[in-house]
Design a protein around this motif. Structure first.
Motif, PDB file in Angstrom:
ATOM      1  N   ILE A   1      13.170   6.987  -3.049  1.00  0.00           N
ATOM      2  CA  ILE A   1      12.196   7.127  -2.594  1.00  0.00           C
ATOM      3  C   ILE A   1      11.624   5.692  -1.885  1.00  0.00           C
ATOM      4  O   ILE A   1      11.451   4.877  -2.661  1.00  0.00           O
ATOM      5  CB  ILE A   1      10.872   7.737  -3.370  1.00  0.00           C
TER       6      ILE A   1
ATOM      7  N   CYS B   1       8.433 -10.585  -2.148  1.00  0.00           N
ATOM      8  CA  CYS B   1       9.568 -11.263  -1.966  1.00  0.00           C
ATOM      9  C   CYS B   1      10.315 -11.101  -0.316  1.00  0.00           C
ATOM     10  O   CYS B   1      10.799 -11.942   0.255  1.00  0.00           O
ATOM     11  CB  CYS B   1      10.803 -10.822  -2.792  1.00  0.00           C
TER      12      CYS B   1
ATOM     13  N   PHE C   1      11.814  -5.407  -6.652  1.00  0.00           N
ATOM     14  CA  PHE C   1      12.746  -6.686  -6.789  1.00  0.00           C
ATOM     15  C   PHE C   1      11.734  -7.783  -6.480  1.00  0.00           C
ATOM     16  O   PHE C   1      10.777  -7.814  -5.554  1.00  0.00           O
ATOM     17  CB  PHE C   1      13.404  -6.383  -5.380  1.00  0.00           C
TER      18      PHE C   1
ATOM     19  N   GLY D   1       8.662   3.579   0.902  1.00  0.00           N
ATOM     20  CA  GLY D   1       7.318   3.712   1.481  1.00  0.00           C
ATOM     21  C   GLY D   1       7.313   3.671   3.259  1.00  0.00           C
ATOM     22  O   GLY D   1       6.328   3.338   3.672  1.00  0.00           O
TER      23      GLY D   1
ATOM     24  N   GLN E   1       6.460   1.241  11.698  1.00  0.00           N
ATOM     25  CA  GLN E   1       5.498   0.537  10.954  1.00  0.00           C
ATOM     26  C   GLN E   1       5.763  -1.112  11.380  1.00  0.00           C
ATOM     27  O   GLN E   1       4.753  -1.784  11.686  1.00  0.00           O
ATOM     28  CB  GLN E   1       5.286   0.639   9.829  1.00  0.00           C
TER      29      GLN E   1
ATOM     30  N   ILE F   1       0.950  -1.155  -0.038  1.00  0.00           N
ATOM     31  CA  ILE F   1      -0.030  -0.085   0.007  1.00  0.00           C
ATOM     32  C   ILE F   1       0.843   1.142  -0.123  1.00  0.00           C
ATOM     33  O   ILE F   1       0.529   2.198  -0.550  1.00  0.00           O
ATOM     34  CB  ILE F   1      -0.887  -0.058   1.261  1.00  0.00           C
TER      35      ILE F   1
HETATM   36  P1  ATP Z   1       4.842  -1.149   1.144  1.00  0.00           P
HETATM   37  O1  ATP Z   1       3.213  -0.839   0.928  1.00  0.00           O
HETATM   38  O2  ATP Z   1       5.562   0.058   0.438  1.00  0.00           O
HETATM   39  O3  ATP Z   1       5.302  -2.712   0.546  1.00  0.00           O
HETATM   40  P2  ATP Z   1       5.442  -2.284   3.631  1.00  0.00           P
HETATM   41  O4  ATP Z   1       4.704  -1.833   4.798  1.00  0.00           O
HETATM   42  O5  ATP Z   1       5.156  -3.659   3.095  1.00  0.00           O
HETATM   43  O6  ATP Z   1       4.959  -1.127   2.552  1.00  0.00           O
HETATM   44  P3  ATP Z   1       8.302  -2.750   3.792  1.00  0.00           P
HETATM   45  O7  ATP Z   1       8.083  -4.277   2.956  1.00  0.00           O
HETATM   46  O8  ATP Z   1       8.520  -2.875   4.985  1.00  0.00           O
HETATM   47  O9  ATP Z   1       6.966  -1.950   3.829  1.00  0.00           O
HETATM   48  O10 ATP Z   1       8.962  -2.009   2.899  1.00  0.00           O
HETATM   49  C1  ATP Z   1       9.505  -0.636   3.105  1.00  0.00           C
HETATM   50  C2  ATP Z   1       9.870  -0.269   1.829  1.00  0.00           C
HETATM   51  O11 ATP Z   1      10.872  -0.821   1.115  1.00  0.00           O
HETATM   52  C3  ATP Z   1       8.620   0.039   0.727  1.00  0.00           C
HETATM   53  O12 ATP Z   1       7.963   0.955   1.093  1.00  0.00           O
HETATM   54  C4  ATP Z   1       9.305  -0.166  -0.381  1.00  0.00           C
HETATM   55  O13 ATP Z   1       9.878   1.088  -0.744  1.00  0.00           O
HETATM   56  C5  ATP Z   1      10.627  -0.913  -0.329  1.00  0.00           C
HETATM   57  N1  ATP Z   1      10.441  -2.196  -0.753  1.00  0.00           N
HETATM   58  C6  ATP Z   1      10.205  -3.183   0.157  1.00  0.00           C
HETATM   59  N2  ATP Z   1       9.777  -4.410  -0.757  1.00  0.00           N
HETATM   60  C7  ATP Z   1      10.066  -3.972  -1.887  1.00  0.00           C
HETATM   61  C8  ATP Z   1      10.288  -4.674  -3.281  1.00  0.00           C
HETATM   62  N3  ATP Z   1       9.942  -5.982  -3.116  1.00  0.00           N
HETATM   63  N4  ATP Z   1      10.649  -4.047  -4.407  1.00  0.00           N
HETATM   64  C9  ATP Z   1      11.006  -2.750  -4.174  1.00  0.00           C
HETATM   65  N5  ATP Z   1      10.879  -2.043  -3.159  1.00  0.00           N
HETATM   66  C10 ATP Z   1      10.661  -2.507  -2.165  1.00  0.00           C
END
Ligand code: ATP
Ligand code: MG
Length: 396
Positions: free
Chosen positions: A291, A350, A215, A293, A298, A194
């Motif tokens: 950038i 992943c 990724f 998220g 969290q 999200i």
């Molecule tokens: P998101 O909605 O962004 O997946 P999340 O709470 O699942 O949020 P995390 O999985 O902890 O967050 O990842 C933190 C941040 O790392 C993500 O917001 C994104 O920017 C990056 N990130 C995580 N997984 C990937 C991925 N598979 N590919 C690219 N960026 C990733």
């Protein structure tokens, strides 16, 4: 009422002084490309410091409005009646017709109005006050079901005399922000969740062009999970303009980390490799920042200590626009921009496949760096392979 023109009011860009034309030109370019897929012929032009769009019939009004509501830099969209003549009686006739059509008795009975007049040329034989009060009289005669309220009018009718006369009363909100392309570019780490699409939207809203990197870990993550990210990028691109999406095969790096590093540090180490690779793509695309998220606290990998460890591998600035947002606030934006429905589709990510049961919440940078040394004999090659085998998809 069928309109042939829109007046576009811009947001903050009006205050940019000498750079104003750069912002205006970018806005015009972005409006033109947003309107390209919409049915109709649209002429976008500047006139005396204002931006207008003229439409040839037939055109898709709703489609045009929807497209414009996604162009950053637009504060308001005003459907206007443009009158060729500046002769006062001609303008007065159009004003009467406009008010009768837009505020007919059966819909607008009892409502109050006020006329706001502006003239570009002080040579005009009447001043703004006279124009407004004369037109007020004209409207009262044409629409006896309306009345004047100069303090709290329900209807604000504006008449602007420029090269043409423009009549409008509706201010439809645009998205605000600054035109994309006026503030450099950055590389979004886009997952299927999200948060990251919202993060990309927010940075693009500040005028930053974005590219993205995703990724994935086949066969642990599916083709559908990748398609979901492509769909999210496509939705974000409706606001940000074209996105170059790099899809990186992360499987071997993840397996190596899983095999060689302490399991409670998996996510942090993985995240550090994501940042390093994203930075490589940023270099190739000429992006000046990354950038993500992320939002403080969290999950385990987003505590302050975790963010310190992730950040330590980056040379570029990392923009985390959601850093102080609660999940509910992030969800609200994602619903607004239309990414929520896609984000909640239940395909595996992943990161969720190789997670530890008890990840560290207060990792120490020293220990993480020490753990990473265990990858020394394989990582350079795996890293290079991941870069070389990446697929690039042009979106939007
Ligand atoms: P998101 O909605 O962004 O997946 P999340 O709470 O699942 O949020 P995390 O999985 O902890 O967050 O990842 C933190 C941040 O790392 C993500 O917001 C994104 O920017 C990056 N990130 C995580 N997984 C990937 C991925 N598979 N590919 C690219 N960026 C990733
Ligand atoms: Mg995620």
């Amino acid at each position: 009422m069928r309109y042939q023109s829109f007046l576009v009011k811009y947001a903050e860009i009006a205050i940019k002084g000498k750079n104003r034309h750069i912002f205006e030109d970018a806005l015009i370019r972005n409006i033109r490309s947003a309107l390209k897929p919409v049915d109709g012929i649209f002429h976008v032009f500047k006139e005396m410091g204002r931006l207008y769009i003229k439409m040839d019939e037939p055109y898709d009004y709703d489609g045009a409005l929807e497209a414009l509501q996604r162009v950053f830099g637009i504060a308001y969209i005003c459907p206007v009646v443009a009158v060729d003549s500046l002769e006062f009686p001609v303008i007065a006739d159009h004003v009467a017709d406009y008010m009768r059509a837009v505020y007919p008795e059966q819909e607008a009975s009892g409502r109050s109005f006020k006329v706001f007049a502006r003239r570009a040329s002080k040579q005009y034989p009447m001043d703004s006050m006279e124009i407004a009060s004369e037109l007020g009289g004209v409207i009262l005669e044409a629409c006896p079901h309306l009345h004047v309220d100069v303090h709290h009018p329900e209807i604000s009718l504006t008449v602007e005399l420029r090269q043409q006369a423009y009549i409008y009363s509706e201010n439809i909100p645009g998205p605000g922000g600054m035109p994309v392309g006026t503030n450099g570019s950055a590389m979004l780490l886009l997952s299927g969740g999200i948060d990251s699409p919202v993060a990309g939207y927010m940075i693009a809203k500040r005028g930053v062009r974005i590219d993205a990197v995703y990724f994935h870990a086949p066969p642990y993550t599916s083709e559908r999970a990748k398609q979901k990210v492509v769909d999210l990028a496509r939705q974000v691109a409706k606001y940000s303009g074209p996105i170059r999406l790099h899809v990186v095969n992360f499987t071997d790096i993840q397996l190596a980390i899983y095999e060689k590093c302490p399991h409670d540090e998996l996510t942090i180490i993985m995240r550090r490799y994501m940042m390093r690779i994203a930075e490589q793509f940023a270099g190739k695309d000429g992006a000046q920042g990354l950038i993500t998220g992320e939002s403080i606290g969290q999950v385990a990998s987003q505590t302050i200590q975790s963010l310190v460890c992730t950040n330590a591998v980056c040379r570029l600035p990392v923009f985390r626009p959601l850093i102080g947002f609660d999940k509910q606030e992030i969800v609200a934006v994602s619903e607004k921009i239309g990414t929520y429905e896609t984000s909640i589709l239940p395909y595996e990510d992943c990161c969720t496949i190789f997670v530890a049961k008890h990840p560290v919440t207060k990792p120490s940078l020293k220990r993480i760096e020490h753990s990473e040394k265990k990858l020394a004999d394989v990582i350079d090659q795996l890293y290079q392979e991941a870069l070389d085998s990446a697929e690039t998809i042009e979106i939007g």
